[in-house]
Design a protein around this motif. Structure first.
Motif, PDB file in Angstrom:
ATOM      1  N   VAL A 174     -15.245  36.628  14.764  1.00  0.00           N
ATOM      2  CA  VAL A 174     -14.469  35.818  15.703  1.00  0.00           C
ATOM      3  C   VAL A 174     -13.246  36.591  16.183  1.00  0.00           C
ATOM      4  O   VAL A 174     -12.964  36.659  17.392  1.00  0.00           O
ATOM      5  N   PHE A 175     -12.541  37.186  15.256  1.00  0.00           N
ATOM      6  CA  PHE A 175     -11.333  37.938  15.611  1.00  0.00           C
ATOM      7  C   PHE A 175     -11.665  39.117  16.518  1.00  0.00           C
ATOM      8  O   PHE A 175     -10.950  39.391  17.492  1.00  0.00           O
ATOM      9  N   GLY A 176     -12.754  39.808  16.229  1.00  0.00           N
ATOM     10  CA  GLY A 176     -13.165  40.932  17.061  1.00  0.00           C
ATOM     11  C   GLY A 176     -13.530  40.505  18.472  1.00  0.00           C
ATOM     12  O   GLY A 176     -13.153  41.157  19.449  1.00  0.00           O
ATOM     13  N   CYS A 177     -14.260  39.397  18.591  1.00  0.00           N
ATOM     14  CA  CYS A 177     -14.639  38.895  19.915  1.00  0.00           C
ATOM     15  C   CYS A 177     -13.414  38.500  20.730  1.00  0.00           C
ATOM     16  O   CYS A 177     -13.327  38.799  21.928  1.00  0.00           O
ATOM     17  N   VAL A 178     -12.469  37.826  20.081  1.00  0.00           N
ATOM     18  CA  VAL A 178     -11.250  37.406  20.772  1.00  0.00           C
ATOM     19  C   VAL A 178     -10.450  38.626  21.228  1.00  0.00           C
ATOM     20  O   VAL A 178      -9.935  38.660  22.356  1.00  0.00           O
ATOM     21  N   CYS A 179     -10.354  39.640  20.385  1.00  0.00           N
ATOM     22  CA  CYS A 179      -9.600  40.849  20.756  1.00  0.00           C
ATOM     23  C   CYS A 179     -10.249  41.565  21.929  1.00  0.00           C
ATOM     24  O   CYS A 179      -9.554  42.009  22.857  1.00  0.00           O
ATOM     25  N   ILE A 180     -11.576  41.683  21.917  1.00  0.00           N
ATOM     26  CA  ILE A 180     -12.272  42.355  23.014  1.00  0.00           C
ATOM     27  C   ILE A 180     -12.085  41.579  24.316  1.00  0.00           C
ATOM     28  O   ILE A 180     -11.774  42.153  25.366  1.00  0.00           O
ATOM     29  N   GLY A 181     -12.298  40.273  24.249  1.00  0.00           N
ATOM     30  CA  GLY A 181     -12.132  39.457  25.446  1.00  0.00           C
ATOM     31  C   GLY A 181     -10.720  39.476  25.981  1.00  0.00           C
ATOM     32  O   GLY A 181     -10.495  39.558  27.196  1.00  0.00           O
ATOM     33  N   SER A 182      -9.746  39.417  25.077  1.00  0.00           N
ATOM     34  CA  SER A 182      -8.341  39.418  25.495  1.00  0.00           C
ATOM     35  C   SER A 182      -7.941  40.748  26.109  1.00  0.00           C
ATOM     36  O   SER A 182      -7.303  40.793  27.171  1.00  0.00           O
ATOM     37  N   LEU A 183      -8.303  41.854  25.469  1.00  0.00           N
ATOM     38  CA  LEU A 183      -7.894  43.172  25.948  1.00  0.00           C
ATOM     39  C   LEU A 183      -8.515  43.479  27.309  1.00  0.00           C
ATOM     40  O   LEU A 183      -7.818  43.962  28.224  1.00  0.00           O
ATOM     41  N   THR A 184      -9.803  43.211  27.467  1.00  0.00           N
ATOM     42  CA  THR A 184     -10.451  43.472  28.752  1.00  0.00           C
ATOM     43  C   THR A 184      -9.863  42.594  29.855  1.00  0.00           C
ATOM     44  O   THR A 184      -9.659  43.050  30.984  1.00  0.00           O
ATOM     45  N   SER A 185      -9.580  41.338  29.526  1.00  0.00           N
ATOM     46  CA  SER A 185      -8.992  40.443  30.511  1.00  0.00           C
ATOM     47  C   SER A 185      -7.599  40.917  30.920  1.00  0.00           C
ATOM     48  O   SER A 185      -7.254  40.933  32.114  1.00  0.00           O
ATOM     49  N   CYS A 186      -6.789  41.316  29.955  1.00  0.00           N
ATOM     50  CA  CYS A 186      -5.442  41.812  30.255  1.00  0.00           C
ATOM     51  C   CYS A 186      -5.500  43.062  31.128  1.00  0.00           C
ATOM     52  O   CYS A 186      -4.728  43.210  32.082  1.00  0.00           O
ATOM     53  N   LEU A 187      -6.422  43.966  30.815  1.00  0.00           N
ATOM     54  CA  LEU A 187      -6.542  45.197  31.593  1.00  0.00           C
ATOM     55  C   LEU A 187      -6.964  44.912  33.028  1.00  0.00           C
ATOM     56  O   LEU A 187      -6.445  45.528  33.974  1.00  0.00           O
ATOM     57  N   VAL A 188      -7.908  43.984  33.204  1.00  0.00           N
ATOM     58  CA  VAL A 188      -8.378  43.652  34.549  1.00  0.00           C
ATOM     59  C   VAL A 188      -7.233  43.107  35.397  1.00  0.00           C
ATOM     60  O   VAL A 188      -7.016  43.537  36.538  1.00  0.00           O
ATOM     61  N   PHE A 189      -6.473  42.169  34.845  1.00  0.00           N
ATOM     62  CA  PHE A 189      -5.383  41.560  35.608  1.00  0.00           C
ATOM     63  C   PHE A 189      -4.233  42.542  35.834  1.00  0.00           C
ATOM     64  O   PHE A 189      -3.648  42.584  36.927  1.00  0.00           O
ATOM     65  N   ALA A 190      -3.906  43.332  34.805  1.00  0.00           N
ATOM     66  CA  ALA A 190      -2.778  44.255  34.943  1.00  0.00           C
ATOM     67  C   ALA A 190      -3.106  45.390  35.910  1.00  0.00           C
ATOM     68  O   ALA A 190      -2.319  45.689  36.826  1.00  0.00           O
ATOM     69  N   LEU A 191      -4.252  46.038  35.741  1.00  0.00           N
ATOM     70  CA  LEU A 191      -4.628  47.127  36.631  1.00  0.00           C
ATOM     71  C   LEU A 191      -4.899  46.615  38.043  1.00  0.00           C
ATOM     72  O   LEU A 191      -4.544  47.269  39.033  1.00  0.00           O
ATOM     73  N   GLY A 192      -5.541  45.445  38.133  1.00  0.00           N
ATOM     74  CA  GLY A 192      -5.797  44.869  39.450  1.00  0.00           C
ATOM     75  C   GLY A 192      -4.511  44.571  40.199  1.00  0.00           C
ATOM     76  O   GLY A 192      -4.383  44.867  41.395  1.00  0.00           O
ATOM     77  N   ALA A 193      -3.542  43.983  39.503  1.00  0.00           N
ATOM     78  CA  ALA A 193      -2.257  43.683  40.138  1.00  0.00           C
ATOM     79  C   ALA A 193      -1.522  44.955  40.515  1.00  0.00           C
ATOM     80  O   ALA A 193      -0.888  45.032  41.581  1.00  0.00           O
ATOM     81  N   ASP A 194      -1.606  45.982  39.680  1.00  0.00           N
ATOM     82  CA  ASP A 194      -0.928  47.237  39.959  1.00  0.00           C
ATOM     83  C   ASP A 194      -1.536  47.929  41.183  1.00  0.00           C
ATOM     84  O   ASP A 194      -0.800  48.427  42.062  1.00  0.00           O
ATOM     85  N   VAL A 195      -2.861  47.937  41.254  1.00  0.00           N
ATOM     86  CA  VAL A 195      -3.532  48.548  42.411  1.00  0.00           C
ATOM     87  C   VAL A 195      -3.234  47.761  43.684  1.00  0.00           C
ATOM     88  O   VAL A 195      -2.946  48.337  44.743  1.00  0.00           O
TER      89      VAL A 195
END
Length: 237
Positions: A174-195
């Protein structure tokens, strides 16, 4: 056998005895996740100018207040001038703290006044989600990652950890799934907003056009998602 050899052989037994103490382990599992949050504030206080620290602290507080989420806090932080990697790291660590606390202390947390109410809402959202999405039980790992990744109402790190527990998954899984989902989501929004911000600075018209297209696509997706959920609820007896 020498005295040093006796010490080296007895030390592991001592550590095992400490780790076998349920009171000590329980206290660590309760304190450690909660300690991550003030550690994040301390790190920001030591590395950011005071005014910038106050602004990002306000964004962190807002992140814990619905309906704010990654889709609003991360782009706003990028627009305010924070590096994409910094806000990604901050939000990810907050999700780690929340999910770790829920995974380790779900039963105990439900007894706390404010946190207990939030967890009850999360359990309700998780049960409703599993009813409308029966495939989730068959593809539990991927489904849980997607549940945390997509910024829909009722999703996120806390509810993702609760949903994982409701599905009967192992705590580490459960913890691993949450970390993967959270990190990928954060990267998508952060990099998308930056671009998108860079595109806007070079060509404001193009930047606004892309932003409008994204908003329209998101709204269409949310509306379609709600219609799909209503149809599934109508089919269930």
């Amino acid at each position: 056998m020498t005295t040093n050899q006796k010490r080296t052989t007895s030390e592991p037994d001592g550590w095992k005895a400490l780790l076998a103490n349920p009171y000590l382990v329980g206290a660590l599992k309760f304190i450690l996740p909660l300690a991550i949050i003030p550690a994040v504030f301390l790190g920001l206080y030591l590395t950011e100018p005071y005014e910038q620290f106050l602004i990002i602290s306000g964004l962190i507080v807002a992140y814990f207040v619905p309906p704010a989420g990654k889709e609003t806090i991360i782009p706003l932080a990028v627009v305010l001038g924070y590096p994409w990697w910094l806000i990604t790291l901050v939000i990810f660590l907050l999700d780690v703290a929340v999910s770790l606390f829920v995974v380790w202390n779900l039963d105990l947390a439900m007894k706390l006044p404010l946190i207990g109410r939030l967890i009850e809402r999360g359990m309700t959202a998780g049960r409703n989600y599993t009813v409308t999405q029966p495939w989730l039980r068959r593809f539990s790992t991927i489904g849980l990652i997607l549940f945390v990744f997509f910024p829909l109402q009722g999703t996120g790190a806390m509810n993702g950890a609760i949903l994982g527990r409701l599905l009967g998954l192992e705590k580490r899984r459960v913890f691993g799934c949450v970390c993967i989902g959270s990190l990928t989501s954060c990267l998508v929004f952060a990099l998308g907003a930056d671009v998108l911000l860079d595109v806007y600075r070079q060509d404001p018209t193009l930047g606004i056009g892309i932003l409008v297209a994204i908003i329209v696509a998101v709204v269409a997706g949310v509306v379609g998602w709600r219609v799909h959920k209503r149809r599934l609820r109508g089919r269930t007896p």
